[in-house]
Design a protein around this motif. Structure first.
Motif, PDB file in Angstrom:
ATOM      1  N   HIS A 294       0.818  -1.212   0.000  1.00 15.27           N
ATOM      2  CA  HIS A 294       0.000   0.000   0.000  1.00 15.27           C
ATOM      3  C   HIS A 294       0.858   1.271   0.000  1.00 15.27           C
ATOM      4  O   HIS A 294       0.436   2.315   0.489  1.00 15.27           O
ATOM      5  CB  HIS A 294      -0.969   0.025   1.188  1.00 15.27           C
ATOM      6  CG  HIS A 294      -1.984  -1.082   1.146  1.00 15.27           C
ATOM      7  ND1 HIS A 294      -2.915  -1.188   0.147  1.00 15.27           N
ATOM      8  CD2 HIS A 294      -2.179  -2.138   1.966  1.00 15.27           C
ATOM      9  CE1 HIS A 294      -3.666  -2.253   0.365  1.00 15.27           C
ATOM     10  NE2 HIS A 294      -3.236  -2.854   1.461  1.00 15.27           N
ATOM     11  N   ARG A 295       2.058   1.168  -0.563  1.00 12.91           N
ATOM     12  CA  ARG A 295       2.923   2.337  -0.656  1.00 12.91           C
ATOM     13  C   ARG A 295       4.020   2.077  -1.688  1.00 12.91           C
ATOM     14  O   ARG A 295       4.268   0.926  -2.073  1.00 12.91           O
ATOM     15  CB  ARG A 295       3.560   2.662   0.703  1.00 12.91           C
ATOM     16  CG  ARG A 295       4.426   1.549   1.269  1.00 12.91           C
ATOM     17  CD  ARG A 295       4.967   1.945   2.620  1.00 12.91           C
ATOM     18  NE  ARG A 295       5.959   1.004   3.130  1.00 12.91           N
ATOM     19  CZ  ARG A 295       6.763   1.236   4.155  1.00 12.91           C
ATOM     20  NH1 ARG A 295       6.700   2.404   4.788  1.00 12.91           N
ATOM     21  NH2 ARG A 295       7.639   0.347   4.569  1.00 12.91           N
TER      22      ARG A 295
ATOM     23  N   ASP B 158      -0.470   5.061   1.728  1.00 13.71           N
ATOM     24  CA  ASP B 158      -1.940   4.997   1.668  1.00 13.71           C
ATOM     25  C   ASP B 158      -2.432   4.943   0.227  1.00 13.71           C
ATOM     26  O   ASP B 158      -3.351   5.673  -0.172  1.00 13.71           O
ATOM     27  CB  ASP B 158      -2.569   6.180   2.400  1.00 13.71           C
ATOM     28  CG  ASP B 158      -2.183   6.217   3.872  1.00 13.71           C
ATOM     29  OD1 ASP B 158      -2.085   5.134   4.477  1.00 13.71           O
ATOM     30  OD2 ASP B 158      -1.953   7.318   4.396  1.00 13.71           O
ATOM     31  N   LEU B 159      -1.855   4.048  -0.557  1.00 15.26           N
ATOM     32  CA  LEU B 159      -2.257   3.886  -1.954  1.00 15.26           C
ATOM     33  C   LEU B 159      -3.005   2.571  -2.136  1.00 15.26           C
ATOM     34  O   LEU B 159      -2.721   1.583  -1.467  1.00 15.26           O
ATOM     35  CB  LEU B 159      -1.027   3.895  -2.866  1.00 15.26           C
ATOM     36  CG  LEU B 159      -0.217   5.193  -2.918  1.00 15.26           C
ATOM     37  CD1 LEU B 159       1.024   4.991  -3.770  1.00 15.26           C
ATOM     38  CD2 LEU B 159      -1.056   6.341  -3.450  1.00 15.26           C
ATOM     39  N   GLU B 160      -3.951   2.579  -3.058  1.00 13.09           N
ATOM     40  CA  GLU B 160      -4.652   1.356  -3.410  1.00 13.09           C
ATOM     41  C   GLU B 160      -3.732   0.471  -4.255  1.00 13.09           C
ATOM     42  O   GLU B 160      -2.807   0.951  -4.914  1.00 13.09           O
ATOM     43  CB  GLU B 160      -5.927   1.680  -4.196  1.00 13.09           C
ATOM     44  CG  GLU B 160      -6.971   2.468  -3.421  1.00 13.09           C
ATOM     45  CD  GLU B 160      -7.579   1.665  -2.286  1.00 13.09           C
ATOM     46  OE1 GLU B 160      -7.670   0.425  -2.426  1.00 13.09           O
ATOM     47  OE2 GLU B 160      -7.948   2.270  -1.259  1.00 13.09           O
ATOM     48  N   GLU B 161      -3.997  -0.816  -4.225  1.00 18.99           N
ATOM     49  CA  GLU B 161      -3.184  -1.748  -5.000  1.00 18.99           C
ATOM     50  C   GLU B 161      -3.349  -1.512  -6.498  1.00 18.99           C
ATOM     51  O   GLU B 161      -4.437  -1.204  -6.973  1.00 18.99           O
ATOM     52  CB  GLU B 161      -3.590  -3.187  -4.665  1.00 18.99           C
ATOM     53  CG  GLU B 161      -2.718  -4.252  -5.318  1.00 18.99           C
ATOM     54  CD  GLU B 161      -3.016  -5.650  -4.796  1.00 18.99           C
ATOM     55  OE1 GLU B 161      -2.255  -6.577  -5.106  1.00 18.99           O
ATOM     56  OE2 GLU B 161      -4.020  -5.802  -4.069  1.00 18.99           O
TER      57      GLU B 161
ATOM     58  N   TYR C  18       0.651   2.436 -11.140  1.00 13.00           N
ATOM     59  CA  TYR C  18       0.521   3.885 -11.145  1.00 13.00           C
ATOM     60  C   TYR C  18       1.493   4.493 -12.162  1.00 13.00           C
ATOM     61  O   TYR C  18       2.615   4.020 -12.325  1.00 13.00           O
ATOM     62  CB  TYR C  18       0.809   4.470  -9.763  1.00 13.00           C
ATOM     63  CG  TYR C  18      -0.273   4.210  -8.753  1.00 13.00           C
ATOM     64  CD1 TYR C  18      -1.208   5.189  -8.428  1.00 13.00           C
ATOM     65  CD2 TYR C  18      -0.379   2.976  -8.115  1.00 13.00           C
ATOM     66  CE1 TYR C  18      -2.219   4.961  -7.502  1.00 13.00           C
ATOM     67  CE2 TYR C  18      -1.374   2.728  -7.188  1.00 13.00           C
ATOM     68  CZ  TYR C  18      -2.294   3.720  -6.882  1.00 13.00           C
ATOM     69  OH  TYR C  18      -3.293   3.483  -5.969  1.00 13.00           O
TER      70      TYR C  18
ATOM     71  N   GLY D 147      -1.035  -5.228  -2.454  1.00 12.08           N
ATOM     72  CA  GLY D 147      -2.092  -5.228  -1.449  1.00 12.08           C
ATOM     73  C   GLY D 147      -2.688  -6.609  -1.280  1.00 12.08           C
ATOM     74  O   GLY D 147      -2.015  -7.631  -1.461  1.00 12.08           O
ATOM     75  N   ASP D 148      -3.974  -6.660  -0.959  1.00 13.56           N
ATOM     76  CA  ASP D 148      -4.635  -7.926  -0.626  1.00 13.56           C
ATOM     77  C   ASP D 148      -4.657  -8.908  -1.792  1.00 13.56           C
ATOM     78  O   ASP D 148      -4.568 -10.128  -1.588  1.00 13.56           O
ATOM     79  CB  ASP D 148      -6.069  -7.659  -0.162  1.00 13.56           C
ATOM     80  CG  ASP D 148      -6.104  -6.911   1.168  1.00 13.56           C
ATOM     81  OD1 ASP D 148      -5.076  -6.936   1.878  1.00 13.56           O
ATOM     82  OD2 ASP D 148      -7.137  -6.300   1.485  1.00 13.56           O
ATOM     83  N   GLU D 149      -4.806  -8.413  -3.015  1.00 16.53           N
ATOM     84  CA  GLU D 149      -4.830  -9.325  -4.157  1.00 16.53           C
ATOM     85  C   GLU D 149      -3.495 -10.057  -4.287  1.00 16.53           C
ATOM     86  O   GLU D 149      -3.462 -11.262  -4.563  1.00 16.53           O
ATOM     87  CB  GLU D 149      -5.143  -8.563  -5.445  1.00 16.53           C
ATOM     88  CG  GLU D 149      -6.574  -8.064  -5.529  1.00 16.53           C
ATOM     89  CD  GLU D 149      -6.875  -7.416  -6.871  1.00 16.53           C
ATOM     90  OE1 GLU D 149      -6.073  -7.589  -7.812  1.00 16.53           O
ATOM     91  OE2 GLU D 149      -7.921  -6.748  -6.975  1.00 16.53           O
TER      92      GLU D 149
END
Length: 407
Positions: A54-55, A99-102, A105, A130-132
């Motif tokens: 997430h970063r 605090d970035l979404e998976e 970018y 992230g979670d994925e």
């Protein structure tokens, strides 16, 4: 003369055209010339983004950005501004964006000096985990637990991206003990563990080379077994020849072949009765430890099933002092005499398979056994019994839930 006038006229026309063209170019560029010289600030060099959980972290060299005083990083509809002094570390600038979404970018990086002059924008891509990502990874876990009296051996699976494993397990006192293991761990030995106790494994993975974070996967919970037994060490076994025992050396056989670890059909890797010894018969061996036996397996030869055990008994005792019997196995009074001498019947069993069979033992009855007497009553024949029958066993293996060394 006339020709000279024509040439002169052409020269004046060409000169006039050139003058007019230059005048037009000057008029077109006047707007830009009036603005003065444009100054560009040196930009960050060799920019890369290190992905994390997430970063991301941007890193770039400051070699060409000596005059820059601030840096702006933008992506999507967001941007953040940083003072160069605040993000510089030697000749490298580092910016942490959290605090970035998976996902992937597209970042734009631009530097500015104190007068507002700016650099050409740099464009870079970075990936945020992230979670994925976590759900897609295979954690380390224990695929087999091999107990023995002194330790528990944990055997692990393979996880390609694992860089370390945090193992936590419950010891005999009920406390959780923590160990950090390498990601390629194959075996772990534990000496202090609780039956039925909890085991928790957290796998840490490295999603990319030089990633910002080692990412912990979801904890994997397992438990130690509650009903534990151990294979009795065959290296301690040895033959004991008591009166009326057969020697087991017929047809190149030997009693030691029963526990040499070699199954199959090798002649010297089994016991074999001799001519005329017939069935029933019996033999005796010392396990070298006192054992509370729980189960055992018995294997006959594979290529020729005749003489493999079909109906047999195991008898046990803790000491053979004054335990000799004088009756042959074929005598109807053999079992009575054996009991009078202190032998205990551990099992009376019939084999369903002509080669390999396994049996459980009554743990309440099979305690503190050191010496084993194997008595075969019927074999796979024909003949199955009598003076023309033979007996052989390739391998026997025993397990116990308590083992006590012989002093």
């Amino acid at each position: 003369m006339k020709l000279n006038k024509i040439i002169g006229l052409l020269v004046w026309m060409i000169a006039g055209f050139i003058f007019q063209s230059c005048s037009d170019i000057t008029d077109m560029q006047r707007e830009y010339l009036d603005r003065g010289e444009t100054l560009y600030v040196g930009r960050l060099d060799s920019i890369k983004f290190r992905g994390g959980l997430h970063r991301v972290q941007m890193e770039g060299l400051l070699n060409y950005a000596r005059s820059a005083s601030r840096c702006v990083v933008s992506w999507d509809d967001q941007s953040q501004e940083y003072a160069i002094d605040a993000i510089s570390n030697g000749d490298t600038a580092k910016v942490l964006i959290e605090d970035l979404e998976e996902g992937t970018y597209r970042f734009f990086i631009q530097t500015f000096d104190e007068e507002g002059n700016k650099s050409v924008k740099s464009e870079c891509y970075g990936y945020v985990y992230g979670d994925e990502y976590i759900m897609s990874q295979s954690p380390k876990f224990i695929i087999e637990m091999v107990p023995d009296p002194d330790k528990m051996v944990l055997k692990w699976n393979v996880s390609d991206n694992a860089v370390k494993v945090q193992l936590s397990y419950e010891n005999l006192s009920g406390e959780m003990v923590r160990q950090i293991l390498p990601g390629d761990v194959k075996d772990t030995e534990i000496t202090d563990w609780k039956e039925g106790g909890k085991i928790e494994c957290i796998t840490y993975t490295l999603p990319e080379e030089n990633a910002l974070d080692t990412i912990p996967l979801t904890p994997y919970v397992q438990y130690f077994p509650t009903d534990v037994d151990y294979e009795v060490n065959k290296a301690l076994f040895k033959a004991v020849i008591l009166p009326t025992d057969i020697l087991g050396i017929g047809y190149e056989g030997r009693i030691e072949g029963i526990w040499d670890g070699v199954a199959g059909s090798g002649s010297s890797n089994r016991y074999h009765s001799a001519d005329g010894e017939g069935v029933p018969h019996h033999l005796t061996f010392d396990m070298g430890v006192y054992a509370d036996l729980t189960r055992f397996s018995i294997e006959g030869r594979e290529d020729y099933h005749n003489w493999n055990p079909k109906h047999f008994q195991l008898w046990g005792i803790d000491s053979i002092e004054n335990a000799e019997t004088i009756l042959p196995s074929s005598d109807p009074g053999w079992e009575v005499e054996a009991r009078e001498k202190g032998w205990k019947l551990l099992i009376d069993a019939t084999c369903n398979d002509p080669v390999i069979n396994s049996f459980k033992l009554d743990k309440d009855k099979v305690k503190n056994v050191r010496y084993i007497r194997y008595r075969v009553l019927e074999v796979f024949g024909p003949p199955a019994v009598g003076s023309g029958a033979y007996g052989c066993v390739q391998e026997m293996t025993f397990w116990a839930d308590r083992l006590t060394p012989v002093e």
